[in-house]
Motif scaffolding. Sequence first.
Motif, mmCIF file in Angstrom:
data_model
loop_
_atom_site.group_PDB
_atom_site.id
_atom_site.type_symbol
_atom_site.label_atom_id
_atom_site.label_comp_id
_atom_site.label_asym_id
_atom_site.label_seq_id
_atom_site.Cartn_x
_atom_site.Cartn_y
_atom_site.Cartn_z
ATOM 1 N N ASN A 279 0.825 -1.206 0.000
ATOM 2 C CA ASN A 279 0.000 0.000 0.000
ATOM 3 C C ASN A 279 0.861 1.260 0.000
ATOM 4 O O ASN A 279 0.552 2.236 -0.701
ATOM 5 N N GLU A 280 1.955 1.248 0.766
ATOM 6 C CA GLU A 280 2.817 2.426 0.835
ATOM 7 C C GLU A 280 3.483 2.723 -0.504
ATOM 8 O O GLU A 280 3.729 3.889 -0.841
ATOM 9 N N TRP A 281 3.793 1.697 -1.257
ATOM 10 C CA TRP A 281 4.420 1.900 -2.564
ATOM 11 C C TRP A 281 3.489 2.658 -3.514
ATOM 12 O O TRP A 281 3.949 3.441 -4.348
ATOM 13 N N CYS A 282 2.194 2.449 -3.349
ATOM 14 C CA CYS A 282 1.226 3.037 -4.278
ATOM 15 C C CYS A 282 0.641 4.352 -3.790
ATOM 16 O O CYS A 282 -0.068 5.027 -4.546
ATOM 17 N N GLN A 283 0.894 4.717 -2.536
ATOM 18 C CA GLN A 283 0.277 5.904 -1.963
ATOM 19 C C GLN A 283 0.970 7.179 -2.421
ATOM 20 O O GLN A 283 2.201 7.251 -2.438
ATOM 21 N N PRO A 284 0.213 8.233 -2.783
ATOM 22 C CA PRO A 284 0.851 9.509 -3.130
ATOM 23 C C PRO A 284 1.460 10.215 -1.916
ATOM 24 O O PRO A 284 2.466 10.920 -2.045
ATOM 25 N N VAL A 285 0.844 10.058 -0.742
ATOM 26 C CA VAL A 285 1.398 10.629 0.489
ATOM 27 C C VAL A 285 1.526 9.495 1.504
ATOM 28 O O VAL A 285 0.664 9.303 2.368
ATOM 29 N N PRO A 286 2.608 8.718 1.423
ATOM 30 C CA PRO A 286 2.724 7.536 2.278
ATOM 31 C C PRO A 286 3.360 7.874 3.620
ATOM 32 O O PRO A 286 3.839 8.983 3.862
ATOM 33 N N PHE A 287 3.362 6.894 4.511
ATOM 34 C CA PHE A 287 4.146 6.987 5.742
ATOM 35 C C PHE A 287 5.589 6.547 5.467
ATOM 36 O O PHE A 287 6.529 7.148 5.972
ATOM 37 N N PHE A 288 5.745 5.486 4.688
ATOM 38 C CA PHE A 288 7.046 5.008 4.231
ATOM 39 C C PHE A 288 7.162 5.311 2.734
ATOM 40 O O PHE A 288 6.332 4.851 1.950
ATOM 41 N N LYS A 289 8.183 6.061 2.346
ATOM 42 C CA LYS A 289 8.416 6.296 0.922
ATOM 43 C C LYS A 289 9.462 5.291 0.459
ATOM 44 O O LYS A 289 10.667 5.544 0.473
ATOM 45 N N LEU A 290 8.983 4.132 0.039
ATOM 46 C CA LEU A 290 9.883 3.031 -0.312
ATOM 47 C C LEU A 290 10.745 3.360 -1.522
ATOM 48 O O LEU A 290 11.772 2.715 -1.741
ATOM 49 N N GLN A 291 10.328 4.348 -2.308
ATOM 50 C CA GLN A 291 11.137 4.728 -3.473
ATOM 51 C C GLN A 291 12.511 5.256 -3.065
ATOM 52 O O GLN A 291 13.432 5.282 -3.888
ATOM 53 N N LEU A 292 12.661 5.674 -1.804
ATOM 54 C CA LEU A 292 13.974 6.127 -1.339
ATOM 55 C C LEU A 292 15.011 5.009 -1.370
ATOM 56 O O LEU A 292 16.214 5.272 -1.380
#
Length: 535
Positions: A279-292
Amino acid sequence: MTTEPEAPSIPRSLERNPVRVVAAPPRTAPAQLAFTRRIALGLVGMLFASLLAILNEQVTAAALADIQGAFLIGHDDGTWLTSLFEAANVATMVFAPWFGITFTLKRFTIGAVLATMFFGLLCPFAPNLPTLYVLRILQGIAGGSLPPMLIIVALRYLPPNLKLYGLAGYALTATFGPALGTPLAALWTEFVSWRMAFWQIVPLGVLCCIAIQRGLPADPMKLERFRSFDWIGFVTGFPAIAMLVIGLLQGDRLDWFDSGFIRVMFGAGAPLLVAFLVNEWCQPVPFFKLQLLARRNFTHALSTLLGTVILLVGMAAIPAQYLAIVHTYRPLQTAPLSLFLAVPLLITLPLTAALLNTRRADHRWVIATGLALMFVTCAMGSFITTEWIRDNFYLLQSLQIVAQPMVIMSILMGVTTGLPPTEGPFASAMFNSLKTFSAAVASGLIESVGTAREHFHSSMLVDQLGNRPLMANQGVGADYGLGQLAHRIHEQAVVLTSADLYRVMACVAVALLLLVPVLPVRIYPPWSTTPPASH
């Protein structure tokens, strides 16, 4: 050598065309505020707030035996005081940066400090055990909100030439803070009152609130962020992390997967965690920004952080457990060992920051040197015998005075270098939650391996004794002799187990060393983002 990728520069064609430059989209990053004494005061307040959270956690854990005695609760019930607190603490760190940005760092931090103090004041007056459990959970939520704020504030307010020194302050919460837990617990329980294990945070908390209120700017609240609140991430992430932490901390006591409760904790927590990450990978404003994680140094820092926390917890727990079991040391007797490590860190951490703040220092060599010293420490510890007392551990602690700042500061540099302030909350959430979750992993690993190896060594020693009938007959000629023999076997099993744990820690250090030439890339201090011409 390669360097950490930086933000793309403006093409020369745009420089020649002022119309196109004006038409370019505006930058959303906030302007760097002038660093004044007032902001410095606010940063000190944030540092003390993070230290307060760590001390609250460590002191109560070290004084757990006295707390259990005061409330007349047994060992099994007492372990839940730690497990429930840690579960709430770790789960909260994932979401605290989002709430900190929404309610403003200043208001949110002061509110969390006041809540931590309030629940701490109430804990000694809990009328029964369930009430005490609830108070500890609430205090874990409040305390877990504090450490992530420090990284966000440091990235936002510190000028580039001081950022590494600010991160050295954060590193104190990971090294200096935990080392103070045993000495303070010994001070309160031996000379004052067990209640001070809960109340000792109050004076520091008052100072934190005053410094933060006077020092940090008053930003407007951003309550409109609730319109895009990641509810799916919250309802999957919070219980997932709490379940996994409880499973790790209670696993050894309940015999791991032979317990239905532990199977439920891991069986439900693991799928929920996977759902949270997807879910965090797909969220525009996530808690975890996995793209980092696409940044190699960020990935290396988090990977090394997991192993480093295991090393730090292990190298602190092994001597303490050995001295307590073999030589019946109380916290008062082990306190000098902790202080011997804690006090010099106040000097070596800023010195390490100064080293990394130069262009010539390569953080990869610094972290490799620190990990090598940790390996040497563990290799020396593996030669432990029943003759060892507190003085034998001072040399091992001396190496850690140098090694820990090198590793922790290099990890923090890898996490934050090239990171804009707007991404600070995401990095802080991932870093702090992984750090505290790693401590739970370390506790589960040490307890599990320790129990298994102690049972193995006890069985082997008894078998060897049975193969020597003459020695057995001489040793068990009377009831007193039987008790003495059992004590000697248990003592020797603990020593052999401690040596094995040191060997496990040495293997962790080697594994982290092997990552250094493969994953991280060359980076430079925050004040110098472009490499020299020779690079």
